[in-house]
Design a protein around this motif. Structure first.
Motif, mmCIF file in Angstrom:
data_model
loop_
_atom_site.group_PDB
_atom_site.id
_atom_site.type_symbol
_atom_site.label_atom_id
_atom_site.label_comp_id
_atom_site.label_asym_id
_atom_site.label_seq_id
_atom_site.Cartn_x
_atom_site.Cartn_y
_atom_site.Cartn_z
ATOM 1 N N GLU A 40 -1.741 1.914 3.350
ATOM 2 C CA GLU A 40 -2.573 2.044 4.540
ATOM 3 C C GLU A 40 -2.238 0.952 5.558
ATOM 4 O O GLU A 40 -2.169 1.215 6.761
ATOM 5 C CB GLU A 40 -4.055 1.972 4.151
ATOM 6 C CG GLU A 40 -4.995 2.243 5.297
ATOM 7 C CD GLU A 40 -4.911 3.653 5.815
ATOM 8 O OE1 GLU A 40 -5.210 3.849 7.004
ATOM 9 O OE2 GLU A 40 -4.542 4.563 5.069
ATOM 10 N N SER A 43 0.938 1.894 7.231
ATOM 11 C CA SER A 43 0.701 2.994 8.164
ATOM 12 C C SER A 43 0.131 2.460 9.477
ATOM 13 O O SER A 43 0.524 2.902 10.557
ATOM 14 C CB SER A 43 -0.257 4.001 7.534
ATOM 15 O OG SER A 43 -0.602 4.995 8.443
ATOM 16 N N ILE A 44 -0.781 1.512 9.383
ATOM 17 C CA ILE A 44 -1.367 0.918 10.583
ATOM 18 C C ILE A 44 -0.304 0.164 11.369
ATOM 19 O O ILE A 44 -0.233 0.267 12.601
ATOM 20 C CB ILE A 44 -2.546 -0.005 10.200
ATOM 21 C CG1 ILE A 44 -3.711 0.839 9.696
ATOM 22 C CG2 ILE A 44 -2.983 -0.863 11.376
ATOM 23 C CD1 ILE A 44 -4.832 0.042 9.066
ATOM 24 N N LEU A 46 2.915 0.770 11.388
ATOM 25 C CA LEU A 46 3.813 1.762 11.977
ATOM 26 C C LEU A 46 3.204 2.348 13.245
ATOM 27 O O LEU A 46 3.884 2.467 14.271
ATOM 28 C CB LEU A 46 4.105 2.873 10.973
ATOM 29 C CG LEU A 46 4.968 4.027 11.486
ATOM 30 C CD1 LEU A 46 6.373 3.525 11.809
ATOM 31 C CD2 LEU A 46 5.017 5.143 10.469
ATOM 32 N N ARG A 47 1.939 2.712 13.194
ATOM 33 C CA ARG A 47 1.270 3.247 14.377
ATOM 34 C C ARG A 47 1.296 2.238 15.518
ATOM 35 O O ARG A 47 1.541 2.600 16.673
ATOM 36 C CB ARG A 47 -0.175 3.608 14.060
ATOM 37 C CG ARG A 47 -0.315 4.849 13.260
ATOM 38 C CD ARG A 47 -1.771 5.226 13.096
ATOM 39 N NE ARG A 47 -1.927 5.919 11.843
ATOM 40 C CZ ARG A 47 -2.943 5.762 11.014
ATOM 41 N NH1 ARG A 47 -3.910 4.931 11.309
ATOM 42 N NH2 ARG A 47 -2.992 6.430 9.883
ATOM 43 N N ARG A 48 1.018 0.973 15.196
ATOM 44 C CA ARG A 48 1.013 -0.071 16.222
ATOM 45 C C ARG A 48 2.403 -0.217 16.842
ATOM 46 O O ARG A 48 2.527 -0.323 18.063
ATOM 47 C CB ARG A 48 0.570 -1.395 15.612
ATOM 48 C CG ARG A 48 0.471 -2.513 16.637
ATOM 49 C CD ARG A 48 -0.096 -3.782 16.049
ATOM 50 N NE ARG A 48 -1.496 -3.567 15.703
ATOM 51 C CZ ARG A 48 -2.047 -3.930 14.551
ATOM 52 N NH1 ARG A 48 -1.312 -4.518 13.631
ATOM 53 N NH2 ARG A 48 -3.313 -3.703 14.314
ATOM 54 N N ILE A 50 4.775 2.087 17.009
ATOM 55 C CA ILE A 50 5.065 3.280 17.806
ATOM 56 C C ILE A 50 4.361 3.196 19.158
ATOM 57 O O ILE A 50 4.948 3.501 20.201
ATOM 58 C CB ILE A 50 4.652 4.553 17.046
ATOM 59 C CG1 ILE A 50 5.602 4.788 15.871
ATOM 60 C CG2 ILE A 50 4.626 5.761 17.959
ATOM 61 C CD1 ILE A 50 5.171 5.898 14.940
ATOM 62 N N ILE A 51 3.122 2.757 19.169
ATOM 63 C CA ILE A 51 2.373 2.643 20.419
ATOM 64 C C ILE A 51 3.016 1.599 21.329
ATOM 65 O O ILE A 51 3.187 1.834 22.537
ATOM 66 C CB ILE A 51 0.896 2.308 20.137
ATOM 67 C CG1 ILE A 51 0.196 3.508 19.505
ATOM 68 C CG2 ILE A 51 0.172 1.869 21.402
ATOM 69 C CD1 ILE A 51 -1.186 3.215 18.969
ATOM 70 N N SER A 54 6.268 3.001 22.730
ATOM 71 C CA SER A 54 5.990 4.071 23.692
ATOM 72 C C SER A 54 5.534 3.496 25.026
ATOM 73 O O SER A 54 5.971 3.950 26.092
ATOM 74 C CB SER A 54 4.919 5.012 23.158
ATOM 75 O OG SER A 54 5.365 5.645 21.988
#
Length: 81
Positions: A40, A43-44, A46-48, A50-51, A54
């Protein structure tokens, strides 16, 4: 109630109020929980990432777009580049 009976009664109540040792997780279950927490967290992260990437790409696209608009404006005004 004698002091001995009172002590035995208090010990019996304390015994019933303590959490059961059988409710603890086994070593395999503990390892699975640790791995789930780690997954988890990854995953957090990775999301950070990607954001962030982007948003960085969006900013560079906006800068390039503004540069293109400026060049087009200057061409239309007759400025030689």
């Amino acid at each position: 109630m004698t002091p001995e009976e009172r002590a035995a009664f208090a010990a019996e109540i304390a015994c019933h109020l303590r959490p059961e040792t059988a409710s603890t997780l086994t070593e395999e279950e503990q390892r699975w929980v640790r791995m789930a927490i780690q997954r988890e967290a990854q995953s957090i992260e990775l999301r950070r990432a990607i954001i962030e990437k982007s948003l960085g790409s969006l900013v560079w696209s906006a800068i390039a777009g503004l540069g293109y608009l400026l060049l087009d404006y200057l061409k239309n005004r007759g400025v030689q580049l």
